[in-house]
Design a protein around this motif. Structure first.
Motif, PDB file in Angstrom:
ATOM      1  N   ILE A 609       0.828  -1.211   0.000  1.00 52.94           N
ATOM      2  CA  ILE A 609       0.000   0.000   0.000  1.00 52.94           C
ATOM      3  C   ILE A 609       0.860   1.258   0.000  1.00 52.94           C
ATOM      4  CG2 ILE A 609      -1.719   1.330   1.284  1.00 52.94           C
ATOM      5  CD1 ILE A 609      -2.869  -1.172  -0.001  1.00 52.94           C
ATOM      6  N   ARG A 630      -5.459  -2.174  -3.697  1.00 57.06           N
ATOM      7  CA  ARG A 630      -6.383  -2.990  -2.902  1.00 57.06           C
ATOM      8  C   ARG A 630      -7.283  -3.848  -3.796  1.00 57.06           C
ATOM      9  NH1 ARG A 630      -8.390  -1.344   2.406  1.00 57.06           N
ATOM     10  NH2 ARG A 630      -6.774  -0.191   3.502  1.00 57.06           N
ATOM     11  N   TYR A 662      -8.910  -8.412   6.504  1.00 56.67           N
ATOM     12  CA  TYR A 662      -9.741  -8.807   5.360  1.00 56.67           C
ATOM     13  C   TYR A 662     -10.183 -10.260   5.473  1.00 56.67           C
ATOM     14  CZ  TYR A 662     -11.128  -9.278   0.422  1.00 56.67           C
ATOM     15  OH  TYR A 662     -11.818  -9.505  -0.748  1.00 56.67           O
ATOM     16  N   ALA A 694     -11.949  -2.887  -0.364  1.00 57.62           N
ATOM     17  CA  ALA A 694     -11.022  -2.571  -1.451  1.00 57.62           C
ATOM     18  C   ALA A 694     -11.052  -1.102  -1.846  1.00 57.62           C
ATOM     19  CB  ALA A 694     -11.319  -3.439  -2.669  1.00 57.62           C
TER      20      ALA A 694
END
Length: 724
Positions: A609, A630, A662, A694
């Motif tokens: 990320i 994502r 997640y 996401a």
């Protein structure tokens, strides 16, 4: 002489002096080992009359001496020396090290290595998205050095191709920037745009993205060429926006859909306007990045419709356009993937041998080179050149996996059957930074004149990887090389971890086209992990830590696989108390796996990320790139693609942060419903949950920016908890 002229002359002399004492191999040594490393080696370029590529390893004046026919061969020799003489293995988790003070042993005799394989190919279109989507120049420099060290001479070079498309659309075809962005995919999905699979998904890209990508690609190809590599550019084979008729009176065919996405339009290569478009494309490509000998094109990729297409004429037209407009002074070569229906017999028959290089994309599992009889033309004895490629990884999925013995055997079989046309070795993984042992072996094959045994090779590999070896380490890798790295099936990549699956009591696969079935002895993997852990007082370094964390992760994934079977059995036999306690244990495994993965940056969501977010200049840009990052590893696309097209979880990853935030929440929702006797979520409900995650920007507390746990301590705790 004026003062200004004096300083100009002085600067010129200094530059010339630097050039005299600097060369690409020395520069590489200083990058991988620190400034001054090149002073510890003697490097020389000595071409030979027969034109063979070679390198020698020797010593002179108490320094290692590497001679080769080119800087690329010398770089390969440097890597070979470091591995097999110095016990230093540079790989993705360890791309640089301090070589300025370490002991550099002197070889006791001269070693000579040569190869007749002219192609050493690297990368898959997918790698550019699953691994490289958010790389900066610092990371790219290290990867190009990795390529040189492994002898790669024809790497796929796709970065910045979207700039070619943006410029052609806006400067030649009358599109506005906004309209061009509706066609060009976003940062995380460039690969499938360039493979003619989709339009626009993940966009629109800001102007700064195109500026950055153009500058980056210019640096990339300059460094590749400096080290003796010939980049493989994306050529033109007919792709146009599906709405091109709003700008041009061109006749296009509809190639249909790909996994729920509308494909771009296809301008038939036999159409009178095809050459116009091809000229626009190649002229812009040449203006931005220069020319190459190699151009990659895969028309009709993965099921593209060929209805109404004269394939023979189409393939001839594609090649002729490349030859006419690419600007290549030599005869350019079309690089085509052997994958599913491609390259198609019509292509083999339409093109002269010497104009087509076939990448046998998945040679480590499927002998398409044999099915196609060495890519033979119909009714003749002529064949096209092909490259034996190791694919191994799909989607960047986490897991230990390989076919070491099979790769050696079938590489040598292909070379024996087709000695004139099996001209190279390549690696075409969809994602890198995993299973380094597989790719180390693959590129060595080019330089080994005779077949080697896995056992002998692994013994040397282990010593190079850890800098020393012990009986325990030897035994661990014996178990791994004969088990999990000796896959007997043709499955697409790793045996997937059930922890990453959409919840069900019977998980057969995580992604649509792979499998969760286990082909290896799980007890042997656990024993190998135990043996590696037993050496933690002797071994250290990033290679050892990476392998220990990875193999421990594998044992926990295997544990969860068996645990889910037990949950299903207890549920079916209505042993509710046992089932619920096993469910709690399963959820614990996810959290412990998350804790383990957070111990090193190689297995952390925040690494992925943050690499995306740091490319943005504004909050909006940062959020856009994070959204791409994502989406790619979760739903992949919108509901039509994720559920209808089967793309959800294609790029599943056992990563710290992703497991807890997640996968854990998805499994807990499912198990809570099961415990309460309520209906469990259906595919639509799961998608809605997944898509919300996401498309939400990262909260700082979800993925810690620094390592929270010590890897060795964490591994010991996991062993004590689960395996006594």
């Amino acid at each position: 002489m004026s003062k200004k002229s004096f300083f100009i002359a002085l600067a010129t002399l200094l530059i010339c002096g630097l050039r005299m004492y600097s060369n690409p191999a020395n520069d590489l040594l200083n990058r991988i080992g620190g400034n001054g490393t090149s002073d510890r080696f003697i490097i020389a370029i000595e071409p030979v009359a027969n034109g063979n590529e070679y390198f020698t390893i020797d010593s002179e004046n108490r320094k290692p001496k590497i001679i080769g026919d080119s800087y690329l061969s010398v770089a390969t020799g440097i890597h070979w020396y470091l591995k097999y003489h110095a016990g230093i293995l540079l790989t993705w988790n360890n791309l640089t090290t301090d070589l300025t003070t370490v002991n550099l042993p002197l070889p006791d005799h001269k070693e000579v290595y040569q190869t007749s394989l002219s192609y050493r190919y690297y990368l898959n279109y997918c790698t550019y998205s699953y691994s490289m989507a958010f790389w900066d120049w610092e990371r790219w420099q290290k990867e190009i050095d990795w390529m040189a060290l492994h002898g790669v001479n024809m790497p796929l070079a796709l970065t910045g191709t979207e700039v070619v498309w943006r410029n052609v659309l806006t400067q030649k075809l009358g599109y506005t920037k906004a309209e061009a962005n509706d066609f060009i995919a976003g940062s995380g999905f460039q690969a499938w745009f360039l493979m003619n699979n989709l339009e626009g998904w993940g966009g629109p890209n800001p102007d700064s993205w195109y500026d950055r990508q153009e500058a980056l690609q210019k640096k990339i190809v300059a460094r590749m060429r400096e080290l003796g590599m010939q980049p493989v550019f994306a050529g033109y084979s007919g792709m146009v926006p599906s709405n091109i008729r709003s700008k041009k009176d061109w006749s296009i065919s509809d190639p249909g859909t790909w996994c729920g996405f509308q494909r771009p339009g296809f301008l038939l290569p036999t159409d009178e306007n095809f050459n116009e478009m091809a000229q626009y494309y190649y002229e812009e490509l040449r203006e931005l990045y220069g020319t190459s000998t190699y151009y990659s094109m895969d028309p009709f990729h993965e099921g593209g419709s060929v209805k109404g297409v004269n394939l023979t004429d189409a393939f001839q037209a594609v090649y002729n356009a490349m030859k006419t407009y690419s600007g290549c002074e030599e005869t350019p070569q079309w690089v085509i993937q052997s994958w599913q229906e491609n390259p198609r017999q019509e292509a083999l028959d339409a093109l002269e041998p010497g104009t087509l290089v076939v990448l046998d994309l998945f040679s480590d599992a499927r002998k398409k080179w044999l099915e196609w009889d060495g890519y033979k033309q119909t009714g003749t004895k002529d064949r096209h050149e092909f490259v034996f490629c190791v694919l191994n990884n799909f989607g960047g999925r986490t897991g230990m996996h390989g076919r070491l013995d099979r790769t050696i055997r079938e590489f040598n079989e292909a070379r024996w059957r087709y000695p004139q046309t099996m001209k190279g070795v390549g690696t075409t993984m969809e994602a890198i930074e995993n299973n380094p042992v597989v790719y180390e072996l693959a590129y060595e094959l080019a330089w080994r004149p005779t077949a080697i045994s896995v056992g002998d090779w692994i013994s040397h590999y282990v010593k190079a990887r850890y800098g020393c070896t012990t009986p325990e380490i030897e035994k661990a890798w014996y178990l791994l090389s004969n088990g999990i790295y000796n896959c007997p099936t043709n499955q697409d990549g790793v045996s997937e971890s059930v922890l990453c699956a959409r919840p069900s009591l019977t998980v057969n696969s995580v992604s649509t086209w792979s499998t969760a079935a286990i082909y290896y002895n799980m007890d042997e993997v656990r024993e190998a992990a135990k043996l590696l852990l037993s050496q933690s007082d002797i071994l250290s370094g990033s290679n050892y830590v990476y392998d220990l964390v990875d193999i421990t992760r594998q044992t926990l994934a295997d544990y969860a696989y068996e645990l889910l079977k037990q949950i299903n059995s207890a549920h079916n036999s209505e042993e509710i108390q046992l089932r619920n306690s096993l469910i709690d244990r399963f959820l614990e495994v996810i959290l412990d796996q998350d804790r383990l993965m957070n111990t090193i940056p190689d297995f952390r969501l925040d690494t992925w990320i943050e690499s995306a977010r740091k490319l943005g200049n504004t909050i909006a840009e940062k959020n856009l790139y994070e959204r791409n990052a994502r989406l790619q590893i979760t739903t992949w696309g919108p509901m039509a693609a994720a559920n209808g097209g089967g793309l959800h979880d294609y790029s599943n990853r056992e990563w710290g942060g992703l497991l807890k935030d997640y996968y854990y929440k998805r499994w807990k929702l499912y198990f809570d419903c099961l415990k309460a006797g309520q209906p469990t979520p259906d595919a639509t409900s799961f998608f809605q949950m997944e898509y919300e995650w996401a498309t939400t920007s990262m909260k700082p507390e979800v993925c810690p920016a620094t390592v929270q746990y010590d890897p060795i301590t964490t591994v010991k705790e996991i062993f004590n908890k689960y395996y006594n």
